[in-house]
Write a protein that holds these residues in place. Structure first.
Motif, PDB file in Angstrom:
ATOM      1  N   ILE A 209       0.841  -1.195   0.000  1.00 43.51           N
ATOM      2  CA  ILE A 209       0.000   0.000   0.000  1.00 43.51           C
ATOM      3  C   ILE A 209       0.876   1.245   0.000  1.00 43.51           C
ATOM      4  O   ILE A 209       1.743   1.402   0.863  1.00 43.51           O
ATOM      5  N   ASN A 210       0.623   2.144  -0.952  1.00 41.61           N
ATOM      6  CA  ASN A 210       1.315   3.441  -0.989  1.00 41.61           C
ATOM      7  C   ASN A 210       0.285   4.516  -1.315  1.00 41.61           C
ATOM      8  O   ASN A 210       0.074   4.865  -2.476  1.00 41.61           O
TER       9      ASN A 210
ATOM     10  N   VAL B 291      -1.453  -1.300  -4.170  1.00 43.93           N
ATOM     11  CA  VAL B 291      -2.571  -0.376  -4.005  1.00 43.93           C
ATOM     12  C   VAL B 291      -2.015   1.026  -3.799  1.00 43.93           C
ATOM     13  O   VAL B 291      -1.205   1.254  -2.890  1.00 43.93           O
ATOM     14  N   VAL B 292      -2.445   1.964  -4.639  1.00 39.41           N
ATOM     15  CA  VAL B 292      -1.937   3.334  -4.559  1.00 39.41           C
ATOM     16  C   VAL B 292      -3.106   4.301  -4.434  1.00 39.41           C
ATOM     17  O   VAL B 292      -4.259   3.963  -4.693  1.00 39.41           O
ATOM     18  N   GLY B 293      -2.777   5.546  -4.055  1.00 34.11           N
ATOM     19  CA  GLY B 293      -3.790   6.571  -3.887  1.00 34.11           C
ATOM     20  C   GLY B 293      -4.166   7.202  -5.210  1.00 34.11           C
ATOM     21  O   GLY B 293      -4.411   6.513  -6.191  1.00 34.11           O
ATOM     22  N   GLY B 294      -4.180   8.521  -5.257  1.00 33.60           N
ATOM     23  CA  GLY B 294      -4.575   9.231  -6.466  1.00 33.60           C
ATOM     24  C   GLY B 294      -5.279  10.519  -6.102  1.00 33.60           C
ATOM     25  O   GLY B 294      -4.896  11.213  -5.169  1.00 33.60           O
ATOM     26  N   GLY B 295      -6.341  10.833  -6.833  1.00 36.77           N
ATOM     27  CA  GLY B 295      -7.080  12.057  -6.589  1.00 36.77           C
ATOM     28  C   GLY B 295      -7.845  12.012  -5.278  1.00 36.77           C
ATOM     29  O   GLY B 295      -7.940  10.981  -4.620  1.00 36.77           O
ATOM     30  N   GLY B 296      -8.426  13.147  -4.950  1.00 33.24           N
ATOM     31  CA  GLY B 296      -9.197  13.266  -3.723  1.00 33.24           C
ATOM     32  C   GLY B 296      -9.030  14.655  -3.167  1.00 33.24           C
ATOM     33  O   GLY B 296      -7.959  15.003  -2.662  1.00 33.24           O
ATOM     34  N   TYR B 297     -10.085  15.474  -3.263  1.00 32.38           N
ATOM     35  CA  TYR B 297      -9.960  16.899  -2.971  1.00 32.38           C
ATOM     36  C   TYR B 297     -10.892  17.360  -1.853  1.00 32.38           C
ATOM     37  O   TYR B 297     -11.030  18.550  -1.628  1.00 32.38           O
ATOM     38  N   ASN B 298     -11.487  16.407  -1.170  1.00 38.67           N
ATOM     39  CA  ASN B 298     -12.095  16.639   0.134  1.00 38.67           C
ATOM     40  C   ASN B 298     -11.238  15.845   1.103  1.00 38.67           C
ATOM     41  O   ASN B 298     -11.361  14.620   1.198  1.00 38.67           O
TER      42      ASN B 298
END
Length: 415
Positions: free
Chosen positions: A132-133, A297-304
């Motif tokens: 996970i990153n 598994v990686v993150g990405g967008g997310g603006y809240n």
């Protein structure tokens, strides 16, 4: 249940301090919030936790051009005027633009990229089944160009690590934006299948990802795009996600999967438009996990940023097969989660513009495209390169040194 040796987690307590700018929607601070929730819930006790190192120039240029990486290494807010031509060429630093120059930009890129690169190595060596990153997942970056808040494409770099040893990799993207940078990098190869579920139309960034975009040459039909409309809810999303992903695994038989979990597909996101809940988003993560394939598994967008922390905390628990209390325990960012102080929130009262007829049409066309692939592609046998490091030696590294194992007790548009 004791600590799992099969799930590793890359946590860096410094990364939340990087700052795109006051009015920029991308806030690395969301990562500090996520890591702090991890500690508050005690999930780190069940993970192998690693502090990210700084990726090397050589590692970054495995995909990116050396000129571009050299530019990122040299540029800073004080000397930007000296790089006027390069700024335009590399799509960086325009006033009010998506990809600003900020203090520590290059180190920030190296940090988030190394978590994905090293996560791939953990899977390759069998030291983990899941890596996970959450700092990674910046899927818009191109070979010689920043795009959509992304400067270095950590996903492409991780996939290239996999391809040194394993024949086939599938990339699945549940960000609200099309994973264009990853798709473009592997558009003409049959060794990587890219699968993106995203909002499409109405001039929505990046404007790519039509259902007819399916790869080219040897990669024809190995790019899978599922264009969706505003307001899609948990049930509708999973109704199309499940059959497409099942068919991909059945047909392509991947050696590894990279799952990009951008949370801008959640309800309440500043830049999104979908209406998914944390549980609906995580259901997709759990479904991909059920295939038992080594998984980055990686993150990405997310603006809240509150939704980001909630979602990635819950999805970490899903990947660990551990239930966590909906009630958020006290933590350093307690007031951010007011007034309900809970992980799960209901969806919004939004119209779902994805009617059953539209979803049936999209699903049928996507499955028809995948059916053109009669079997998993074979790979010509070649000499396997040696591993880049001795994993057993790495296990003894000091947890207080970057790249070492362990965790400190305190956590001191478009992706």
């Amino acid at each position: 249940m004791g600590k799992s040796s099969k799930v590793c987690y890359f946590m860096d307590t410094d990364i939340g301090g990087y700052y795109y700018g006051q009015h920029h929607p991308m806030k690395p601070h969301r990562l500090a919030m996520t890591h702090n929730l991890m500690l508050a819930y005690g999930l780190h006790q069940h993970l192998d936790v690693y502090r990210a190192r700084l990726a090397t120039t050589e590692e970054l240029t495995a995909f990116h051009s050396s000129e571009y990486i050299d530019f990122l290494r040299k540029i800073n807010p004080d000397n930007a005027q000296e790089f006027a031509k390069q700024l335009q060429r590399f799509n960086v630093g325009r006033t009010g633009g998506d990809n600003p120059i900020f203090d520590g930009l290059y180190d920030y890129c190296c940090l988030y990229a190394s978590g994905s690169i090293d996560g791939a190595k953990k899977l390759l060596t069998g030291k983990a089944q899941i890596a996970i990153n959450w700092a990674g997942g910046l899927h818009h970056a191109k070979k010689s160009e920043a795009s959509g808040f992304c400067y270095v494409n950590d996903i492409v770099l991780a996939i290239l690590e996999f391809l040194k040893y394993w024949p086939r990799v599938v990339y699945i993207d549940i960000d609200v934006h099309h994973g264009d940078g990853v798709e473009e990098a592997f558009y003409v190869t049959d060794r990587v299948m890219t699968v993106s579920f995203h909002k499409y139309g109405d001039n929505f960034f990046p404007g790519t990802g039509d259902i007819w975009d399916k790869g080219s040459g040897a990669g024809e039909y190995y790019a899978v795009n599922v264009p969706l409309k505003d307001g899609i809810d948990d049930e509708s999303y999973f109704q199309i996600f499940k059959p497409v992903v099942e068919k991909v695994f059945e047909t392509f038989q991947p050696s590894a999967v990279v799952l990009q979990c951008g949370t801008d597909s959640l309800a309440r996101d500043r830049l999104g438009g979908f209406n998914l809940t944390v549980k609906g988003h995580a259901r997709c993560v759990d479904f991909v996990k059920s295939f038992g394939v080594p998984m980055l598994v990686v993150g990405g967008g997310g603006y809240n940023i509150r939704s980001v922390a909630r979602c990635w905390l819950h999805e970490t628990s899903v990947l660990l097969d551990r239930e966590v209390d909906d009630r958020i325990p006290y933590n350093d960012y307690w007031e951010y989660f007011a007034p309900e102080y809970r992980i799960h929130q209901p969806p919004l009262d939004l119209p779902n513009k994805n009617n059953p007829e539209y979803l049936d049409k999209v699903r049928s066309k996507v499955l028809e495209n995948i059916r053109h692939l009669t079997c998993a592609p074979s790979v010509q046998m070649q000499e396997i390169p040696p591993m880049m490091y001795d994993v057993d030696e790495e296990e003894e590294m000091d947890p207080d040194v970057r790249g070492g194992k362990g965790v400190e007790s305190n956590d001191s548009h478009w992706v």
